[in-house]
Design a protein around this motif. Structure first.
Motif, mmCIF file in Angstrom:
data_model
loop_
_atom_site.group_PDB
_atom_site.id
_atom_site.type_symbol
_atom_site.label_atom_id
_atom_site.label_comp_id
_atom_site.label_asym_id
_atom_site.label_seq_id
_atom_site.Cartn_x
_atom_site.Cartn_y
_atom_site.Cartn_z
ATOM 1 N N PRO A 200 58.263 45.639 60.263
ATOM 2 C CA PRO A 200 57.804 46.953 60.997
ATOM 3 C C PRO A 200 58.225 48.236 60.186
ATOM 4 O O PRO A 200 59.258 48.025 59.412
ATOM 5 N N GLY A 262 53.562 38.545 56.726
ATOM 6 C CA GLY A 262 54.362 39.081 57.890
ATOM 7 C C GLY A 262 55.987 38.943 57.474
ATOM 8 O O GLY A 262 56.241 38.552 56.394
ATOM 9 N N LYS A 265 60.336 34.531 57.876
ATOM 10 C CA LYS A 265 60.820 33.861 59.040
ATOM 11 C C LYS A 265 62.074 32.747 58.466
ATOM 12 O O LYS A 265 63.280 32.732 58.830
ATOM 13 N N GLN A 275 56.124 35.328 60.133
ATOM 14 C CA GLN A 275 55.945 35.754 61.503
ATOM 15 C C GLN A 275 54.327 36.183 61.592
ATOM 16 O O GLN A 275 53.977 36.603 60.632
ATOM 17 N N ASP A 277 52.979 38.621 62.491
ATOM 18 C CA ASP A 277 53.152 40.059 63.018
ATOM 19 C C ASP A 277 52.496 40.903 61.764
ATOM 20 O O ASP A 277 52.631 42.180 62.083
ATOM 21 N N THR A 279 49.300 42.221 60.989
ATOM 22 C CA THR A 279 48.496 43.006 61.642
ATOM 23 C C THR A 279 48.971 44.001 62.488
ATOM 24 O O THR A 279 48.828 45.228 62.341
ATOM 25 N N THR A 280 49.945 43.620 63.214
ATOM 26 C CA THR A 280 50.758 44.458 64.195
ATOM 27 C C THR A 280 51.170 45.579 63.455
ATOM 28 O O THR A 280 51.435 46.570 63.812
ATOM 29 N N ASN A 281 52.068 44.952 62.464
ATOM 30 C CA ASN A 281 52.969 45.912 61.493
ATOM 31 C C ASN A 281 52.254 47.071 60.858
ATOM 32 O O ASN A 281 52.709 48.096 61.016
ATOM 33 N N ASN A 284 50.870 49.497 63.403
ATOM 34 C CA ASN A 284 51.913 50.433 63.928
ATOM 35 C C ASN A 284 52.081 51.402 62.755
ATOM 36 O O ASN A 284 52.297 52.500 63.134
#
Length: 443
Positions: A200, A262, A265, A275, A277, A279-281, A284
């Motif tokens: 993030p 991502g 982990k 993780q 994540d 694309t999400t990170n 955002n």
């Protein structure tokens, strides 16, 4: 250097940007003080950073109010040695009482009397007050998940210097804040195959409509935000002043050949897992970027400011392949990864400070740097009083608040001492034995 002073009103520990700022304000207010630094002034800037590092803010912004950078364009970005030299020059301006090469080993509150006993590498000092100006970059953190594999070269970003330092092969950079993304970009430009683990993050524009993002955060009041927004505790900021300053764009980096993954982990049997994540990170981060552009546009319209439109800044590159087909596992040997750079931040180390100033997790308890332990102050920590506290200009303003608090406390104590002397004099005058002696003297 031997410490000749055995007692002092205020002792400042650390002579980086925080310690120099603190000394300036105390000097202006006439507070006797001493600054102790275990190395050289601003040593972390010289030897705790990679070779090509520059400040993340432009020279007009990332400085103290009373001195500009020499030989750095106001809109340019000072390199690490120029920043260190700046603080040396600044300290010389007001003849700061700094003793270098002296390490503070322990601070203990005195029992039954005022102040603190301070053990140093050059002797013991008694201090009425202690300002902890050691900053946030004290103890490099490498997570416990780091693989126990002697075939891999593993460095924290604090120990990375340049691409030539690493053995041949691909590099996994863990952490995509300002340090991680700049190091990853440098390695890729040096011809290395790079994997960058992206968690993030916020990613402001380097500049928009002719103004640096530092200016936008200022006029929008973001620097003065007093608390971090909920949910942002583990969000890093990706910004860079490298090569004249450019907006960090992870999609662009991927299209140029960087392999994005991502959040890291685990490592097991030579396999790194991540993780799902990425694309999400990145999305955002894009939202954070676009939200600042929108806030800037609204500010321009609301105030009628004449700044050029920049519609192309809203163009977001297409999803790279690493976002469409994210890599969740990586065989390090098959990928040719020979090195891991851990750009995973720092922890503070206050083990030398034996006072009641911390919560049950070891974090300082304070209000704008004024500790719950009377006489102890903290300076230079992130979010000490606001968002800008850990930045060069922000620490200067926090130091002023602490110096004013110290002066106020000194006035209370001065009143107490004067009142006590007055009471002692009154008691002496009213003592009959004093009158008898006086009469005998007259006769």
């Amino acid at each position: 250097m031997t410490v000749e002073i055995t007692s002092i009103d205020t002792l400042v520990v650390g002579a980086g940007q925080a310690g120099v700022a603190m000394s300036e304000h105390l000097s202006k207010l006439g507070v006797p003080h001493l600054v102790l630094e275990r190395d050289r002034i601003a040593e972390r800037w010289r030897t705790g950073r990679w070779d090509s590092l520059v400040a993340n803010g432009p020279a007009w912004h990332d400085r103290f109010p009373n001195l500009e950078f020499d030989e750095v364009d106001p809109d340019g970005f000072a390199n690490k040695d120029q920043v260190a030299d700046y603080f040396v020059t600044y300290a010389e301006k007001f003849d700061a009482p700094i003793r270098t090469g002296v390490e503070v080993k322990k601070v203990v509150r005195n029992v039954g009397r005022q102040g603190f006993t301070v053990e140093t590498s050059e002797g013991v000092i008694e201090a009425s007050r202690v300002v902890v100006a050691t900053g946030p970059f004290q103890k490099p953190v490498i997570p416990a998940i780091a693989p126990k594999d002697e075939r891999l070269t593993q460095l924290h970003s604090a120990d990375y210097r340049n691409p030539e330092q690493l053995p041949e092969g691909a590099v996994l950079v863990v952490g995509a804040g300002s340090s991680g993304v700049q190091i990853a970009d440098e390695l890729m430009r040096a011809g290395r195959k790079v994997y960058l683990s992206v968690g993030p993050h916020d990613r402001p524009p380097r500049a928009y409509r002719g103004r640096d993002f530092c200016w936008w955060l200022g006029v929008l009041g973001e620097w003065d935000a007093e608390v971090m927004r909920p949910g942002k505790e583990h969000v890093t900021i990706a910004v860079s002043g490298a090569r004249g300053g450019q907006t960090v764009d992870f999609r662009r980096l991927a299209h140029q050949g960087m392999n994005l993954v991502g959040l890291t982990k685990s490592f097991e049997n030579g396999i790194a897992t991540f993780q799902p994540d990425l694309t999400t990170n990145i999305n955002n981060g894009d939202d954070n970027y676009l939200s600042l552009l929108s806030a800037a546009d609204a500010y321009v319209a609301r105030n009628g400011i004449d700044l050029p439109d920049e519609p192309e800044a809203r163009i977001i590159p297409s999803d790279p392949e690493c976002m469409k087909q994210p890599v969740l596992e990586l065989n390090l040997a098959d990928a040719g990864v020979s090195s891991i750079i851990w750009a995973t931040g720092y922890a503070v180390d206050f083990s030398w400070l034996d006072v009641n100033a911390f919560d049950d997790k070891g974090k300082p308890k304070h209000q704008r740097g004024v500790s719950k332990e009377p006489g102890v102050y903290f300076l230079g920590l992130p979010w000490l009083s606001r968002r800008g506290s850990a930045f060069i200009w922000g620490v200067w303003h926090d130091a002023k608040h602490i110096a004013d608090h110290i002066v106020t406390q000194r006035k209370y104590l001065a009143y107490h001492d004067a009142s006590r002397r007055h009471a002692d004099q009154a008691a002496t005058f009213s003592d009959p034995r004093v009158h008898k002696v006086s009469e005998m003297g007259v006769n």
